[in-house]
Enzyme design. Sequence first.
Site, mmCIF file in Angstrom:
data_model
loop_
_atom_site.group_PDB
_atom_site.id
_atom_site.type_symbol
_atom_site.label_atom_id
_atom_site.label_comp_id
_atom_site.label_asym_id
_atom_site.label_seq_id
_atom_site.Cartn_x
_atom_site.Cartn_y
_atom_site.Cartn_z
ATOM 1 C CG ASP A 164 -2.098 -0.733 1.168
ATOM 2 O OD1 ASP A 164 -2.326 -1.236 0.069
ATOM 3 O OD2 ASP A 164 -2.850 -0.837 2.140
ATOM 4 C CB THR B 235 -2.065 5.783 2.587
ATOM 5 O OG1 THR B 235 -2.394 6.311 1.308
ATOM 6 C CG2 THR B 235 -2.345 6.803 3.649
ATOM 7 C CG ASP C 135 -4.727 0.173 5.306
ATOM 8 O OD1 ASP C 135 -5.409 -0.233 4.343
ATOM 9 O OD2 ASP C 135 -4.263 1.327 5.361
#
Length: 1180
Positions: A463, A465, A785
């Site tokens: 990912d 972020t 996440d």
Amino acid sequence: MANNSYSGVKNSLVEANHDGEFGCTLKELRSLMELRGAEAIGKLGECYGDAHGLCNRLKTSPSDGLSGQPADIEKRKTVFGQNLIPPKKPKTFLQLVWEALQDVTLIILEVAAIVSLGLSFYRPPDAEREHCGRAAGGVEDETESEAGWIEGAAILLSVICVVLVTAFNDWSKDKQFRGLQNRIEQEQKFTVVRGGQVIQIPVAEIVVGDVAQVKYGDLLPADGVLIQGNDLKIDESSLTGESDHVKKTLEKDPMLLSGTHVMEGSGKMVVTAVGVNSQTGIIFTLLGGSEDEDEDEEEKKKEREEKKKQRKTKAQDGAAMEMQPLNSDEATDAEEKKKANLPKKEKSVLQGKLTKLAVQIGKAGLLMSAVTVIILVVLFVVDTFWVQNLPWVKDCTPVYIQFFVKFFIIGVTVLVVAVPEGLPLAVTISLAYSVKKMMKDNNLVRHLDACETMGNATAICSDKTGTLTMNRMTVVQAYIAEKHHKKVPEPESIPSPALDVLILGIAVNCAYTTNIMSPEKEGGLPRQVGNKTECALLGFSNDLKRDYHAIRNEIPEEKLYKVYTFNSVRKSMSTVLKMADGSFRMFSKGASEILLKKCCKILTANGEPKLFRPRDRDDMVKKVIEPMASEGLRTICLAYRDFPASDGEPEWDNENDILSGLTCICVVGIEDPVRPEVPDAIRKCQRAGITVRMVTGDNINTARAIASKCGILLPGDDFLCLEGKEFNRRIRNERGEIEQERIDKIWPKLRVLARSSPTDKHTLVKGIIDSTVAEQRQVVAVTGDGTNDGPALKKADVGFAMGIAGTDVAKEASDIILTDDNFSSIVKAVMWGRNVYDSISKFLQFQLTVNVVAVIVAFTGACITQDSPLKAVQMLWVNLIMDTFASLALATEPPTESLLLRKPYGRNKPLISRTMMKNILGHAVYQLTIIFTLLFAGEKLLDIDSGRNAPLHAPPSEHYTIVFNTFVMMQLFNEINARKIHGERNVFEGVFNNLIFCSIVFGTFIIQIVIVQFGGKPFSCVALTVDQWLWCTFLGFGSLLWGQVISSIPTSRLKFLKTAGHGTQKDEIPDEELEELEDEDEIDHAERELRRGQILWFRGLNRIQTQMDVVSAFQSGTSFQGALRRQASNSSQQQHDVTNVSSPTHVAFSTTTTATAANSASATVGYPSCECIPQLHLPL
């Protein structure tokens, strides 16, 4: 689920009526939580009025929660129980000792030792002794012959030592894993309201009456009733098996159950049941989670057997059997089988390879030991009755038996040394040690084998972020009132109507769980709590000198008319307010290019809306959004829409209509800086042969800018950056189906996938894993996440969930949790993974050298001298050094940066490389040369008496003691050699960094001195002089010098060397073969190496085997799903219809036979009279 009878659940909690303290009892609340939907609402209304009435009875406030007074909390724990499900009791040390005693070779040794003990007390009359042959006589010293019992006793004692050490290792391993489990549980926190304050508390501290805030991504820790909800959707499949998300509202279904996942929306609930009284707790208890259940197990088994007999072959169609009905007993059986087989799943790639290797070595050892015993017996018989021509005297029988027992003990000892039971132990120790150390490197390992798989990783899909960036977002640019501000504007420069609507929109259209808190340290940065993008917007509101708290106090969450929460499909969030005049105003925020398409107006410089045409939008994308994105900023559009009262209430469920005709307020650029340590970590990955790909939901320009900063994209490289839509267009054919060949054209060059949905992420991961274009199968690690990252995390070889930003659902699906959400921790995991692999190889190199030497010495010595030069007790001691101590010493080597300088090993890399094979054989040659020289010429060289051909109870000899001592010394020095497996010259490098290694080598040396000098008869040793000790040590030290000679021989020249210890991964086997092999622990790698024709032949044999399984299962009437399950492919499973009829024991199947099932097996079956006529099709 709903109407289960829970009478079987024995509960120690007090169930008396506590009307004096609370307005409802534990029993009442439990029966309330068993209801669903309309039933539940009826019961709630009848008994409590509504959810607020229930709160009053539980003495809690829907808005402020519990007071949080310790006395009140304790009282609630006493009355309603704690939020803990008691774990199963760990095995006691004695149980572990008992388990260690089950080892077959040890049992054989124990029996032999006891027989030897018994016989050693028998004394034939002295006059007769001469008649028993040469070997029996010759012991003049009476005390020596009386000491015959010592050897048997010593063997028993050694066995006890081995057992205790093994049990202690198991015990400490179990303790470590329980500690790890506790750590994972302690990490889990949940948001509740106490005393009007929103706080996070450990899940175990939640009590009945707590008001908990639930939001997207939560795993509910207790049962509760909804007080207030926004667009709340729950995945209850873990309890009900229904995959559809259940919408929760106060009017239709307010019941929230523990163990279920929040897939969308947010809300508040009052907790009504915790721990063993919650729905998950009840199921745990029913499954026998507590010891009380154990007594019922036998009865249950008997019942099931009965039911199976009754149910004997009721179904007609074999293929349809593959579907498991939810309520049938077969499903229960399958579940129980699954539970029983759980440890099998934990068997990692490495353990698979090792088990296979250990079995092969064990078989060779068994053969050698059998041959040894046969040769010894034959030689003795020939010598006594043929050469000496003696008759069999009755009185001599016990003496002869004693000889045979001695030979048998020698044979068993050869077997004990040959069987490398230390292999599995080494893996366990190494993994357990690594897992413990990885915690310090911010890796919380949930599944053991993930640690080792990580060492083979070839690709990481990360990912953006929070993993590559700091996840501390701030608004740095804004386009508002027709002006592009390159830094945060002053409030005065924004027209007041636009500013008011902007601040109101930010305050109500960000989740109320998101907040900006005051910094922890003086002068520090404000703390961001909740969704970081929303935190950036709230921070923007603070920068504009406006207080969003005031607006939230004025419009509490309960007053929001409707909320469309953010999800991956909408890519936006909207909140509706009802105005005083009856009209509605909706605020929206979301990805700028998506939301701008839905805007038809925009606020002008004077704060008035004006028309916003597609041409204006394209203009804005070019002039505002693209420049922001190319600087690595995430762009968010804020908009609103008014619904006049005159139009009546809109159709809120028609989202497409509602979310159109918006007025754009502003577009902001949010910066999330790259973590300073990430570029270096990515460079290390690339050097280690690992490809890093970024998969993000962000704009492609933003993603490209961040990827360049991180070093994922390097200038001048020919790499692909794709958006989700383009990616889907390229990988699908005209019918919209995904084709592996199309993915294979894209993934090798793909580095950035932007604007991707969780499905795209899953498709990419699956595509890379299933691909066969690269020379070796890719091993993929994925970070995630969000709740919807679950499928990709599950599919990946190793799933990393974020410990801070990650939702509970993502953590649940992952293998490793990154406690600091940092990419550089993944690199540490790679290092540890490679280190585990190397540690095991080091241990193997050492172990196999000793095995080869000890077995050959015992075998040859026995054949030539009719006695093993290494006695049973000595062999057991060597076995203890080799197996237990060496596995501890070599499996706990700390990792070094140099591990990242080589390419990944790959899935099917053999455990024993050719270099290692060269080392093993080279050292074996040296050791055998020394041992045989000492054995057959040692008495001349060292001027001592020969120990060969000693009679039965002869005292220990100096000769054999020197042989034994030299042998152990060579192993000790070879243990230092074994520290390097890639042909490095400096074997001492970093030796002092591993204290365990140093202390074990030193400790073994001290114990060896004690054994030789003071071991006496039990160890068949005589105290040696200093000179003899120096010779033994010198010959041992020679191993180190010889190691240097071996390193100088280039491996490439030794063409005859073979590798060993291949493992086979399921992924490298075609589906249909895999299904046939599904039930086996291991898949033979050799089969994959055979030519195509042979593979077909094997496949045919496997098919026949499967058909026979099916037929015999039909005949015996046992559960035959297992036999057929292997033939099932997912597609065929979905086409079966399953209908439950009357009671769970009778299951009617529809007879939809799919092509796959018809192909693989069709069996025509008679009724229980067992006339089964199998028709075997072999689709070769």
